[in-house]
Design a protein around this motif. Structure first.
Motif, PDB file in Angstrom:
ATOM      1  N   PRO A   5      30.469  24.349 -26.606  1.00  0.00           N
ATOM      2  CA  PRO A   5      30.672  23.208 -25.702  1.00  0.00           C
ATOM      3  C   PRO A   5      31.293  23.653 -24.370  1.00  0.00           C
ATOM      4  O   PRO A   5      32.080  24.604 -24.328  1.00  0.00           O
ATOM      5  N   ALA A   6      30.937  22.963 -23.319  1.00  0.00           N
ATOM      6  CA  ALA A   6      31.483  23.250 -21.984  1.00  0.00           C
ATOM      7  C   ALA A   6      32.848  22.567 -21.849  1.00  0.00           C
ATOM      8  O   ALA A   6      33.039  21.631 -21.074  1.00  0.00           O
ATOM      9  N   LEU A   7      33.800  23.052 -22.635  1.00  0.00           N
ATOM     10  CA  LEU A   7      35.148  22.492 -22.687  1.00  0.00           C
ATOM     11  C   LEU A   7      36.137  23.644 -22.807  1.00  0.00           C
ATOM     12  O   LEU A   7      35.981  24.510 -23.674  1.00  0.00           O
ATOM     13  N   VAL A   8      37.135  23.699 -21.911  1.00  0.00           N
ATOM     14  CA  VAL A   8      38.127  24.773 -21.941  1.00  0.00           C
ATOM     15  C   VAL A   8      39.535  24.195 -21.829  1.00  0.00           C
ATOM     16  O   VAL A   8      39.738  23.133 -21.229  1.00  0.00           O
ATOM     17  N   HIS A   9      40.495  24.910 -22.407  1.00  0.00           N
ATOM     18  CA  HIS A   9      41.896  24.502 -22.374  1.00  0.00           C
ATOM     19  C   HIS A   9      42.748  25.658 -21.870  1.00  0.00           C
ATOM     20  O   HIS A   9      42.575  26.805 -22.292  1.00  0.00           O
ATOM     21  N   GLY A  10      43.688  25.351 -20.962  1.00  0.00           N
ATOM     22  CA  GLY A  10      44.593  26.372 -20.458  1.00  0.00           C
ATOM     23  C   GLY A  10      45.688  26.689 -21.458  1.00  0.00           C
ATOM     24  O   GLY A  10      45.862  25.992 -22.463  1.00  0.00           O
ATOM     25  N   ALA A  11      46.441  27.743 -21.180  1.00  0.00           N
ATOM     26  CA  ALA A  11      47.541  28.163 -22.051  1.00  0.00           C
ATOM     27  C   ALA A  11      48.608  27.070 -22.136  1.00  0.00           C
ATOM     28  O   ALA A  11      48.762  26.261 -21.218  1.00  0.00           O
ATOM     29  N   ARG A  12      49.331  27.071 -23.245  1.00  0.00           N
ATOM     30  CA  ARG A  12      50.425  26.099 -23.423  1.00  0.00           C
ATOM     31  C   ARG A  12      51.773  26.688 -23.019  1.00  0.00           C
ATOM     32  O   ARG A  12      52.804  26.017 -23.091  1.00  0.00           O
ATOM     33  N   VAL A 386      32.477  19.963 -18.616  1.00  0.00           N
ATOM     34  CA  VAL A 386      31.296  19.683 -17.794  1.00  0.00           C
ATOM     35  C   VAL A 386      30.457  18.654 -18.536  1.00  0.00           C
ATOM     36  O   VAL A 386      30.139  18.833 -19.721  1.00  0.00           O
ATOM     37  N   ILE A 387      30.119  17.567 -17.853  1.00  0.00           N
ATOM     38  CA  ILE A 387      29.399  16.465 -18.491  1.00  0.00           C
ATOM     39  C   ILE A 387      28.110  16.143 -17.733  1.00  0.00           C
ATOM     40  O   ILE A 387      27.943  16.505 -16.569  1.00  0.00           O
ATOM     41  N   ASP A 388      27.190  15.430 -18.431  1.00  0.00           N
ATOM     42  CA  ASP A 388      25.966  14.984 -17.782  1.00  0.00           C
ATOM     43  C   ASP A 388      26.210  13.614 -17.144  1.00  0.00           C
ATOM     44  O   ASP A 388      27.312  13.053 -17.274  1.00  0.00           O
ATOM     45  N   PRO A 389      25.230  13.048 -16.447  1.00  0.00           N
ATOM     46  CA  PRO A 389      25.437  11.758 -15.763  1.00  0.00           C
ATOM     47  C   PRO A 389      25.833  10.616 -16.697  1.00  0.00           C
ATOM     48  O   PRO A 389      26.393   9.607 -16.235  1.00  0.00           O
ATOM     49  N   ASN A 390      25.571  10.756 -17.981  1.00  0.00           N
ATOM     50  CA  ASN A 390      25.938   9.713 -18.933  1.00  0.00           C
ATOM     51  C   ASN A 390      27.295   9.956 -19.595  1.00  0.00           C
ATOM     52  O   ASN A 390      27.705   9.214 -20.482  1.00  0.00           O
ATOM     53  N   GLY A 391      27.980  11.013 -19.159  1.00  0.00           N
ATOM     54  CA  GLY A 391      29.292  11.308 -19.712  1.00  0.00           C
ATOM     55  C   GLY A 391      29.266  12.191 -20.945  1.00  0.00           C
ATOM     56  O   GLY A 391      30.309  12.471 -21.542  1.00  0.00           O
ATOM     57  N   LEU A 394      28.363  18.740 -22.084  1.00  0.00           N
ATOM     58  CA  LEU A 394      27.291  19.726 -22.061  1.00  0.00           C
ATOM     59  C   LEU A 394      27.739  21.025 -22.732  1.00  0.00           C
ATOM     60  O   LEU A 394      28.856  21.115 -23.248  1.00  0.00           O
ATOM     61  N   HIS A 395      26.870  22.021 -22.702  1.00  0.00           N
ATOM     62  CA  HIS A 395      27.183  23.329 -23.285  1.00  0.00           C
ATOM     63  C   HIS A 395      27.450  24.344 -22.177  1.00  0.00           C
ATOM     64  O   HIS A 395      27.112  24.121 -21.014  1.00  0.00           O
ATOM     65  N   ARG A 396      28.050  25.460 -22.551  1.00  0.00           N
ATOM     66  CA  ARG A 396      28.301  26.533 -21.589  1.00  0.00           C
ATOM     67  C   ARG A 396      26.980  26.938 -20.939  1.00  0.00           C
ATOM     68  O   ARG A 396      25.947  27.043 -21.603  1.00  0.00           O
ATOM     69  N   GLY A 397      27.043  27.141 -19.626  1.00  0.00           N
ATOM     70  CA  GLY A 397      25.859  27.552 -18.886  1.00  0.00           C
ATOM     71  C   GLY A 397      25.021  26.405 -18.361  1.00  0.00           C
ATOM     72  O   GLY A 397      24.087  26.638 -17.593  1.00  0.00           O
ATOM     73  N   GLU A 398      25.335  25.162 -18.755  1.00  0.00           N
ATOM     74  CA  GLU A 398      24.580  24.001 -18.277  1.00  0.00           C
ATOM     75  C   GLU A 398      25.309  23.353 -17.101  1.00  0.00           C
ATOM     76  O   GLU A 398      26.530  23.213 -17.120  1.00  0.00           O
ATOM     77  N   ARG A 399      24.523  22.938 -16.119  1.00  0.00           N
ATOM     78  CA  ARG A 399      25.094  22.314 -14.924  1.00  0.00           C
ATOM     79  C   ARG A 399      25.401  20.843 -15.165  1.00  0.00           C
ATOM     80  O   ARG A 399      24.613  20.126 -15.771  1.00  0.00           O
ATOM     81  N   GLY A 400      26.537  20.421 -14.638  1.00  0.00           N
ATOM     82  CA  GLY A 400      26.901  19.016 -14.721  1.00  0.00           C
ATOM     83  C   GLY A 400      28.148  18.771 -13.899  1.00  0.00           C
ATOM     84  O   GLY A 400      28.608  19.644 -13.149  1.00  0.00           O
ATOM     85  N   GLU A 401      28.727  17.586 -14.032  1.00  0.00           N
ATOM     86  CA  GLU A 401      29.933  17.257 -13.262  1.00  0.00           C
ATOM     87  C   GLU A 401      31.161  17.854 -13.929  1.00  0.00           C
ATOM     88  O   GLU A 401      31.373  17.722 -15.136  1.00  0.00           O
ATOM     89  N   LEU A 402      31.985  18.486 -13.127  1.00  0.00           N
ATOM     90  CA  LEU A 402      33.238  19.067 -13.617  1.00  0.00           C
ATOM     91  C   LEU A 402      34.317  17.994 -13.661  1.00  0.00           C
ATOM     92  O   LEU A 402      34.535  17.272 -12.681  1.00  0.00           O
ATOM     93  N   CYS A 403      34.978  17.900 -14.804  1.00  0.00           N
ATOM     94  CA  CYS A 403      36.094  16.962 -14.969  1.00  0.00           C
ATOM     95  C   CYS A 403      37.325  17.751 -15.416  1.00  0.00           C
ATOM     96  O   CYS A 403      37.204  18.720 -16.175  1.00  0.00           O
TER      97      CYS A 403
END
Length: 574
Positions: A5-12, A386-391, A394-403
């Protein structure tokens, strides 16, 4: 293999600081005492951590003496002067949000910003560089009980010259205003009482930004937002009390105020402001004379500095790193910085005003392939997706809106709940996300690649320019029927304004220089079009390319404009 998934978390770690600017000021004064905190070369002023603490107390008491109370807004429009830092620190001490006003504002833009932010006190320079602000002073002076365009404004403090107020509005010099902090009625107990009311999640700073409509909004940034953001960016640069930073970017921008001053301040470093506005020769002189170790700027600034150094033969002795924002640093520019300045690694920061501002940053240990092509990884206590227009995620390497989410998110837009809800949305788990409007890819290593902009912005030298206000201004000209402003690539500024225009029937086509002045006199010179393209001219169709719903395809215009500028004859360069 299952896609990531195109989701990352910073250090705590390290843990967040929950403290106010006032408490940080006193901590740093006790820790670093007479160590130089800030140098203003052009004013011949050097201030230690102890002096900044003492002077911020005096100015804070002067603000209280005039009747300011917790939550009252203070505005400032000036260059990179020592008074700017003192106002910011003093406002933070007593819980008064400091509104940083863009020093390229026209007089009308200044009045609108002061009105929107309900400023009760405004500090205003008499000039910035060679530009006189007498018109700006006059438009604020016109705010009186007889002319209540700015009903909340009570006093203007001039950072140069002597001004006399009119009915209902007090005007003073900076020295006169500051002397009010010595009033016998305004003792330390009054100041301490005001400081005790300030909380870490209170608003420290209002920074004006805009959405795709160009409608100005003020991001509410808290003590927790800014102090921690500065701290983490300073950590990325490995700052210590032995570092000397040179800061050409303006203090009215998050770059100068947070990534410059607060970065340095939270780490006990020394920061140098060579000039009130960008003066490349003064910057190069400061690099050598102040033995600078860290240089801040946008790529266009670095290019100018390299040109001057090539002519003068000057070279800094200890420069080890730098920070760039606004765009990535090309491999070619990085090679020049290494060869001619001695910079081993240039860091790239990404974010937005609404996120205090940084959410992604490269590292001193990043391989060259990542350092010059990405904006790095998320900072601590921050998440991104990173999400698509419907929220949908997405997966790593796919283009979409950065949140992005986490501690750095603004408290919201000042007195604008509707716009706050549009850009800040909770997901199904109750996590609040800032929708950046930027198109991006997260790669397998968690680095972000910014691939474009979903929102319609032109970034000129690191400054955001919103096309709609330029288009509306152009269409007020009798010779222009339709206008569409787009970004044109530029070696020096990264991007400049290019405008596609349709002539109004029955009129003579206005000259390009006339249109440049038409835009610049109201919106500022940096927003004036560098290129004008008229529909029907060679290489340009007779009408705008449009979607089925009638919207102009700006990406097509961008392509046409860049081809004409860089690959073909250009008739309309100004």
């Amino acid at each position: 293999m299952t896609p990531t998934p195109a989701l990352v978390h910073g250090a705590r770690e390290p843990p967040l600081w929950f403290k106010t600017l006032g408490s940080l000021i006193d901590e740093q004064a006790n820790r670093y005492e007479h160590h130089t905190a800030a140098v203003f070369s052009w004013q011949n002023v050097r201030l230690s951590y102890r002096q900044l603490a003492d002077r911020s107390k005096i100015l804070g008491k002067a603000m209280l003496e005039m009747g300011l109370r917790n939550g009252d807004c203070i505005g400032i429009m000036a260059g990179n002067c020592y008074q700017y830092i003192e106002v910011f620190l003093a406002g933070g001490r007593i819980g008064c949000p400091v509104v940083v006003l863009n020093n390229t504002y026209t007089a009308d833009e200044l009045r609108n910003a002061v009105q929107k932010s309900s400023c009760k006190l405004v500090f205003l320079a008499s000039e910035v560089g060679s530009r006189s602000l007498s018109e700006h002073i006059n438009i604020l002076r016109g705010s009186s009980r007889k002319n209540p365009t700015l009903p909340d404004l009570r006093r203007v403090v001039c950072l140069g010259g002597s001004e006399v107020g009119e009915a209902g509005l007090e005007m003073q010099t900076y020295n006169t205003f500051t002397s009010n902090g010595y009033s016998v009625f305004m003792n330390d107990s009054v100041l301490k009482r005001a400081e005790s009311l300030v909380r870490p999640d209170d608003i420290l700073n209002l920074q004006f930004t805009s959405g795709t409509t160009g409608s100005p909004k003020a991001a509410m940034l808290t003590h927790t937002n800014l102090i921690n953001n500065a701290r983490f960016v300073g950590d990325a640069m490995a700052l210590t009390h032995e570092d000397v930073l040179c800061c050409p970017p303006p203090l009215f921008h998050c770059f100068g105020l947070v990534l410059g001053f607060l970065d340095s301040y939270t780490h006990g470093s020394t920061i140098v402001f060579p000039s009130d506005f960008f003066d490349v020769r003064k910057v190069v002189d400061a690099l050598v004379e102040e033995d600078v170790t860290v240089l801040l700027g946008v790529p266009t600034m670095y290019m100018s500095e390299l040109e001057v150094m090539e002519k003068t033969g000057q070279r800094p002795r200890r420069l080890r790193t730098g920070l760039a924002s606004g765009s990535t640093v090309s491999q070619g520019l990085m090679d020049q910085l290494r060869e001619k300045m001695g910079v081993e690694k240039m860091l790239i920061a990404y974010g937005m005003t609404e996120t205090s501002p940084v959410t992604f940053i490269t590292s001193l240990s990043d391989p060259e392939s990542k350092a010059t092509t990405t904006v790095g990884r998320v900072i601590p206590h921050t998440s991104a997706k990173v999400i698509d227009p419907n929220g949908k995620l997405l997966h790593r390497g796919e283009r979409g809106e950065l949140c992005t989410s986490g501690f750095a998110l603004q408290k919201g837009y000042w007195k604008n709940k509707e716009k706050t809800k549009e850009s800040m949305k909770e997901d199904e788990n109750g996590v609040l996300w800032m929708h950046t409007g930027d198109e991006a890819i997260l790669d397998d290593d968690g680095y972000a690649h910014i691939t474009g902009r979903i929102k319609d912005i032109i970034i000129r030298g690191g400054e955001n320019i919103f096309p709609r206000e330029i288009e509306e201004r152009l269409m007020q000209h009798p010779g222009v029927k339709e206008a569409s402003a787009v970004a044109i690539k530029d070696e020096r500024y990264g991007e400049v304004v290019g405008c596609f225009l349709k002539e109004a029937e029955g009129t003579q086509r206005p000259k390009n220089e006339e249109l440049k002045k038409w835009v610049g006199q109201l919106l500022g010179r940096h927003k004036a079009p560098a290129y004008c393209f008229w529909l029907g001219d060679a290489g340009i169709s007779n009408d705008f390319p449009k979607t089925g719903s009638g919207k102009i395809k700006k990406h097509v215009l961008c392509d046409i404009g860049n081809i004409l500028v860089h690959n073909g004859p250009v008739k309309a360069k100004l």
